[in-house]
Motif scaffolding. Structure first.
Motif, PDB file in Angstrom:
ATOM      1  N   SER A 195     -40.265  -3.557 -49.373  1.00  0.00           N
ATOM      2  CA  SER A 195     -41.328  -3.388 -50.373  1.00  0.00           C
ATOM      3  C   SER A 195     -41.363  -4.597 -51.295  1.00  0.00           C
ATOM      4  N   ARG A 245     -53.373   1.297 -33.740  1.00  0.00           N
ATOM      5  CA  ARG A 245     -52.463   1.987 -34.649  1.00  0.00           C
ATOM      6  C   ARG A 245     -51.092   1.331 -34.587  1.00  0.00           C
ATOM      7  N   LYS A 246     -50.717   0.620 -35.698  1.00  0.00           N
ATOM      8  CA  LYS A 246     -49.456  -0.111 -35.696  1.00  0.00           C
ATOM      9  C   LYS A 246     -48.282   0.851 -35.814  1.00  0.00           C
ATOM     10  N   LYS A 247     -47.295   0.547 -35.044  1.00  0.00           N
ATOM     11  CA  LYS A 247     -46.103   1.377 -35.081  1.00  0.00           C
ATOM     12  C   LYS A 247     -45.348   1.099 -36.378  1.00  0.00           C
ATOM     13  N   GLU A 248     -44.981   2.137 -37.076  1.00  0.00           N
ATOM     14  CA  GLU A 248     -44.277   2.013 -38.344  1.00  0.00           C
ATOM     15  C   GLU A 248     -42.923   1.346 -38.121  1.00  0.00           C
ATOM     16  N   PHE A 249     -42.639   0.287 -38.937  1.00  0.00           N
ATOM     17  CA  PHE A 249     -41.373  -0.420 -38.800  1.00  0.00           C
ATOM     18  C   PHE A 249     -40.269   0.415 -39.433  1.00  0.00           C
ATOM     19  N   ASP A 250     -39.249   0.707 -38.658  1.00  0.00           N
ATOM     20  CA  ASP A 250     -38.163   1.565 -39.118  1.00  0.00           C
ATOM     21  C   ASP A 250     -36.966   0.702 -39.538  1.00  0.00           C
ATOM     22  N   TYR A 251     -36.800   0.516 -40.849  1.00  0.00           N
ATOM     23  CA  TYR A 251     -35.700  -0.304 -41.354  1.00  0.00           C
ATOM     24  C   TYR A 251     -34.341   0.334 -41.088  1.00  0.00           C
ATOM     25  N   LYS A 259     -40.879  -8.451 -42.540  1.00  0.00           N
ATOM     26  CA  LYS A 259     -40.001  -7.283 -42.511  1.00  0.00           C
ATOM     27  C   LYS A 259     -38.551  -7.591 -42.892  1.00  0.00           C
TER      28      LYS A 259
END
Length: 436
Positions: free
Chosen positions: A130, A74-80, A126
């Motif tokens: 989007s 489960r990849k950790k969500e990248f927090d911009y 990253k």
């Protein structure tokens, strides 16, 4: 698992019904068993339970491993939001024949677009959140069509940064910034190369609207062409003119002003028998350069006189565009985009190991095309094809080597014409209003 003590207690408390073991309820038969018989029975029961226990333990272990694997995968969500952003500009080059034009498109196409490929790479590492350009103030300099290449294309956009906004203003901190050029070239194909970045564009900078001039080159072979007449015709393009007869008219854009300024228009020699139409202008219409080149080919083949060019730009004399084929896309390249001098570009160090590494990829690509050229030449020699043309037909040069073959050439001013710009715009607007 059945324990010895519990088994014995169970056996002693089990009542005997009817006075005989044979008629006792289930389990009462053990009351009259000897100790040895009971021990033997316990061992037998334990033996029967071992496979089940193993199965249960195996399932439990597998389930535990599966949960750990899911958790690990489960990849950790990248927090911009944990990072600052900065507005930058990028210079890049690309060979266009493997792409469906520069601009990213909403609909799915058979070929990728150059921008789509670049933005996908940015999203992967990253730099942007989007693939929606509007979300990060995106702008492009000169839009190129399918098959057209560019040597100095520019885009500007907001990307992730390693520095705070205050740190970004000091050039001494640039070494601590994300190496945008290097990272992108690691992810991009060899026919798209980023080679410069502007970390601090001037206030109000926009890749499209800050561009002062766009420089195009259209490469062609001089076979069968009168270069003197082509040079004479090209000079007519210079200055401000109405180019509605030298572009593709698109009703969806609702353009009413077709005047554009050409700063320079020349025929220049490149090498051996190859020349180029060298063109510099402030801005261009859709397919304008290819339409201009198509008419220059007609003059070069002496199918038309140089006077054709001013006649086509005279909207009183030629109010509607005559129907003709525009020149091929592959020989056209956006050679340069000129910006104000206050734009500071940081170019890649050619002596740097990573720059050399990605330069070698371009060397390999170039060599690959050179080898294919030589193979094609051998192919032609083996088949004994001579450089001859049709005697009773006319082959109109379109820059692609094939051209268009016609039985009899029809002068441009005698051809059928398209609808006027006003009619095309009005029809599109009418269709759009009906859909509302």
């Amino acid at each position: 698992m059945v324990s010895f003590s519990n088994f014995f207690k169970c056996a002693r408390k089990t009542p005997i019904v009817g006075g005989s073991a044979g008629s006792a309820t289930d389990g009462s038969k053990y009351a009259k068993w000897s100790k040895e018989q009971l021990v033997e029975r316990i061992i037998e029961l334990e033996r029967d339970n071992i496979p089940n226990k193993r199965r249960i333990d195996t399932v439990a272990i597998a389930d535990s491993k599966s949960k750990k694997k899911v958790k690990k995968n489960r990849k950790k969500e990248f927090d911009y939001s944990n990072y600052s952003t900065r507005f930058i500009a990028l210079k890049f080059a690309y060979l266009g024949w493997n792409y469906n034009g520069l601009a990213i498109q909403k609909e799915v196409t058979k070929l990728p677009t150059v921008e789509g490929t670049i933005l996908e790479a940015m999203n992967k590492c990253k730099l942007i959140p989007s693939m929606v350009p509007q979300e990060y103030n995106f702008s492009r300099c000169g839009r190129t069509d399918k098959g057209v290449s560019a040597m100095n294309q520019v885009i500007s956009l907001r990307v992730r940064s390693n520095l705070t906004e205050e740190e970004q203003m000091d050039p001494q901190n640039d070494v601590r910034e994300i190496q945008y050029v290097t990272i992108l070239n690691q992810l991009l194909p060899a026919d798209i190369r980023v080679f410069a970045v502007s970390l601090r564009p001037p206030p109000g900078f926009d890749a499209r609207f800050s561009c002062k001039a766009r420089h195009y080159k259209y490469i062609f072979h001089n076979s069968g062409l009168n270069l003197t007449k082509m040079e004479e015709a090209a000079k007519f393009f210079e200055g401000e003119h109405d180019f509605r007869n030298f572009c593709k008219i698109d009703g969806s854009k609702q353009i009413t002003n077709y005047k554009r300024t050409i700063l320079s228009a020349k025929i220049l020699k490149i090498s051996n028998n190859f020349y180029c139409f060298d063109l510099i202008g402030s801005a261009f219409l859709w397919h304008q350069v290819r339409c201009m080149m198509a008419n220059l080919f007609l003059v070069g083949q002496e199918l038309e006189e140089p006077q054709l060019i001013p006649d086509m730009m005279d909207v009183v004399k030629t109010p509607q565009k005559p129907i003709y084929e525009m020149a091929s896309d592959v020989p056209l390249l956006l050679y340069d985009c000129k910006f104000p001098d206050d734009v500071e570009w940081i170019e890649t160090n050619v002596d740097d190991y990573k720059s050399i590494k990605y330069g070698k990829a371009v060397d390999a690509l170039t060599l690959n095309y050179q080898i294919k050229t030589k193979v094609a030449e051998v192919f032609k020699q083996i088949l004994h094809f001579e450089d001859v043309d049709f005697t009773d037909k006319t082959r109109i040069n379109l820059g692609d080597g094939k051209g268009k073959i016609v039985n009899k050439y029809e002068k441009m001013m005698d051809r059928e014409v398209m609808q006027t710009v006003e009619t095309i715009n009005a029809k599109f607007k009418q269709r759009k209003d009906k859909k509302k």
